[in-house]
Design a protein around this motif. Structure first.
Motif, PDB file in Angstrom:
ATOM      1  N   LEU A  95      41.123  38.202  41.983  1.00  0.00           N
ATOM      2  CA  LEU A  95      42.303  38.640  41.248  1.00  0.00           C
ATOM      3  C   LEU A  95      43.335  39.235  42.198  1.00  0.00           C
ATOM      4  O   LEU A  95      43.008  39.719  43.285  1.00  0.00           O
ATOM      5  CB  LEU A  95      41.918  39.693  40.202  1.00  0.00           C
ATOM      6  CG  LEU A  95      40.914  39.269  39.128  1.00  0.00           C
ATOM      7  CD1 LEU A  95      40.533  40.476  38.270  1.00  0.00           C
ATOM      8  CD2 LEU A  95      41.469  38.156  38.267  1.00  0.00           C
ATOM      9  N   HIS A  96      44.584  39.214  41.768  1.00  0.00           N
ATOM     10  CA  HIS A  96      45.663  39.873  42.499  1.00  0.00           C
ATOM     11  C   HIS A  96      46.152  41.029  41.635  1.00  0.00           C
ATOM     12  O   HIS A  96      46.781  40.822  40.589  1.00  0.00           O
ATOM     13  CB  HIS A  96      46.795  38.889  42.778  1.00  0.00           C
ATOM     14  CG  HIS A  96      47.904  39.472  43.597  1.00  0.00           C
ATOM     15  ND1 HIS A  96      49.042  38.765  43.911  1.00  0.00           N
ATOM     16  CD2 HIS A  96      48.061  40.692  44.195  1.00  0.00           C
ATOM     17  CE1 HIS A  96      49.847  39.516  44.647  1.00  0.00           C
ATOM     18  NE2 HIS A  96      49.271  40.694  44.814  1.00  0.00           N
ATOM     19  N   THR A 114      31.339  45.276  40.657  1.00  0.00           N
ATOM     20  CA  THR A 114      31.541  44.464  41.855  1.00  0.00           C
ATOM     21  C   THR A 114      32.942  43.870  41.816  1.00  0.00           C
ATOM     22  O   THR A 114      33.356  43.311  40.796  1.00  0.00           O
ATOM     23  CB  THR A 114      30.504  43.333  41.936  1.00  0.00           C
ATOM     24  OG1 THR A 114      29.192  43.894  41.993  1.00  0.00           O
ATOM     25  CG2 THR A 114      30.737  42.474  43.171  1.00  0.00           C
ATOM     26  N   ALA A 115      33.658  44.000  42.924  1.00  0.00           N
ATOM     27  CA  ALA A 115      34.985  43.401  43.053  1.00  0.00           C
ATOM     28  C   ALA A 115      34.965  42.487  44.273  1.00  0.00           C
ATOM     29  O   ALA A 115      34.861  42.958  45.405  1.00  0.00           O
ATOM     30  CB  ALA A 115      36.055  44.471  43.191  1.00  0.00           C
ATOM     31  N   ASN A 116      35.049  41.191  44.048  1.00  0.00           N
ATOM     32  CA  ASN A 116      34.953  40.196  45.110  1.00  0.00           C
ATOM     33  C   ASN A 116      36.313  39.563  45.395  1.00  0.00           C
ATOM     34  O   ASN A 116      36.944  38.968  44.504  1.00  0.00           O
ATOM     35  CB  ASN A 116      33.982  39.071  44.709  1.00  0.00           C
ATOM     36  CG  ASN A 116      32.553  39.538  44.618  1.00  0.00           C
ATOM     37  OD1 ASN A 116      32.058  40.242  45.477  1.00  0.00           O
ATOM     38  ND2 ASN A 116      31.861  39.132  43.553  1.00  0.00           N
ATOM     39  N   ASN A 117      36.778  39.713  46.637  1.00  0.00           N
ATOM     40  CA  ASN A 117      37.960  38.999  47.120  1.00  0.00           C
ATOM     41  C   ASN A 117      39.205  39.245  46.266  1.00  0.00           C
ATOM     42  O   ASN A 117      39.915  38.313  45.898  1.00  0.00           O
ATOM     43  CB  ASN A 117      37.665  37.493  47.210  1.00  0.00           C
ATOM     44  CG  ASN A 117      36.561  37.189  48.187  1.00  0.00           C
ATOM     45  OD1 ASN A 117      36.575  37.663  49.319  1.00  0.00           O
ATOM     46  ND2 ASN A 117      35.590  36.399  47.760  1.00  0.00           N
ATOM     47  N   LEU A 118      39.477  40.501  46.000  1.00  0.00           N
ATOM     48  CA  LEU A 118      40.694  40.874  45.284  1.00  0.00           C
ATOM     49  C   LEU A 118      41.784  41.272  46.273  1.00  0.00           C
ATOM     50  O   LEU A 118      41.502  41.759  47.371  1.00  0.00           O
ATOM     51  CB  LEU A 118      40.426  42.043  44.324  1.00  0.00           C
ATOM     52  CG  LEU A 118      39.913  41.691  42.921  1.00  0.00           C
ATOM     53  CD1 LEU A 118      38.546  41.044  42.971  1.00  0.00           C
ATOM     54  CD2 LEU A 118      39.882  42.930  42.038  1.00  0.00           C
ATOM     55  N   GLY A 142      38.774  40.675  50.500  1.00  0.00           N
ATOM     56  CA  GLY A 142      40.132  40.864  50.000  1.00  0.00           C
ATOM     57  C   GLY A 142      40.962  41.764  50.889  1.00  0.00           C
ATOM     58  O   GLY A 142      40.557  42.134  52.004  1.00  0.00           O
ATOM     59  N   SER A 143      42.124  42.143  50.388  1.00  0.00           N
ATOM     60  CA  SER A 143      43.095  42.905  51.173  1.00  0.00           C
ATOM     61  C   SER A 143      43.662  44.060  50.363  1.00  0.00           C
ATOM     62  O   SER A 143      43.870  43.949  49.150  1.00  0.00           O
ATOM     63  CB  SER A 143      44.248  41.994  51.614  1.00  0.00           C
ATOM     64  OG  SER A 143      43.786  40.933  52.427  1.00  0.00           O
TER      65      SER A 143
END
Length: 298
Positions: A95-96, A114-118, A142-143
């Motif tokens: 997500l963005h 869990t937050a993957n590649n946000l 993510g960034s």
């Protein structure tokens, strides 16, 4: 996004109805400067809000709708983009999260998240807040960038904040950079809560943490078993890692630095500042250098 409804107020000032007072305004993605009055708006990217009206600078007789088109003039409206309170067993993927008035991801009394590649960017205050006993959290990939440029503590990631101590948090494989504002802010801050509870079992690993706008790559004010390993910390405005323990109630701090590369930070690679209370710092197998001649300060 405010693509229409603009009317000219003065030679270089345009106005539009905006019923939510913004903490930040962006012009084609560029962070705007809040001015003290409409009359003070004299240059690009300056803005002012009053009585449900937003005023911005634009060249001559050209509407902001024409001047700014990619994506345009954006005024923050949502306080929190994603808020998880007293929730558990949730996974966020790819997500963005952008332009929260207060923040982009807020975790309070939640578990097994869990937050993957946000992507987390342009929160007016703190991009990610971990608070009030949240635990068993994984923030992976993510960034986190250009957050906290408007007000408040101005951090990329804040761990601690309110009430009970959060614990068992992993932050890994991320690119965390350019957070904070001219007066305050770190890329990551770990601190006691409002009830003086200390976070514990925090693992920060395999991240690139760089170019904090005002202060540190990582600031630890209180907490135990804070493990910081296999990170690249570089080019931060103050220190790569700072352990600061000068609170009125002497804190308990336990930090372990393993296998990090800490280089190019403007003041110190690793700083121990005003050490009070019980402060433990263990360093093994780090590469540490800084802009000033010494790399470790106390």
């Amino acid at each position: 996004l405010l693509p229409s409804g603009w009317t000219q107020y003065a030679t270089h000032v345009w106005k539009v109805a905006d019923t939510t007072q913004p903490n930040a305004v962006y012009f084609n993605g560029t962070f705007g400067t809040l001015m003290s009055s409409v009359a003070a708006i004299v240059a690009p990217y300056e803005w002012y809000w009053a009585s449900n009206v937003l005023y911005v600078w634009a060249p001559g007789n050209v509407s902001p709708a024409t001047t700014y088109t990619s994506p345009g003039v954006e005024s923050t409206a949502r306080n929190l983009v994603v808020s998880l309170t007293s929730l558990g067993y949730i996974t966020l993927n790819n997500l963005h999260l952008t332009e929260g008035q207060l923040g982009n991801l807020f975790l309070s009394a939640s578990n097994n998240i869990t937050a993957n590649n946000l992507t987390y960017d342009r929160a007016a205050m703190v991009a990610i807040t971990i608070s009030n006993g949240s635990h068993n959290l994984l923030i992976d990939g993510g960034s986190v960038y250009h957050n906290g440029e408007a007000a408040g503590d101005g951090d990329g990631i804040g761990i601690g904040n309110q009430l009970a101590a959060s614990h068992d948090v992993t932050i890994q494989n991320m690119n965390i950079y350019a957070n904070g504002r001219s007066g305050y802010g770190n890329n990551i801050t770990i601190c006691p809560t409002s009830t003086n509870a200390y976070v514990y079992n925090i693992l920060i690993q395999h991240n690139t943490i760089s170019s904090a706008n005002y202060a540190d790559g990582i600031l630890v004010v209180g907490g135990t078993n804070i493990v910081i390993q296999y990170n690249l910390l570089l080019n931060n405005a103050l220190n790569g890692v700072e352990v600061y323990s000068a609170l009125s109630t002497p804190p308990t701090v336990s930090v372990l630095l393993y296998n990090n590369t800490i280089t190019g930070n403007e003041k110190w690679g690793v700083a121990l500042a005003s050490v009070l209370g019980t402060t433990e710092l263990t360093m093994k197998n780090n590469i540490v250098s800084s802009v000033v001649p010494r790399t470790l300060a106390r």
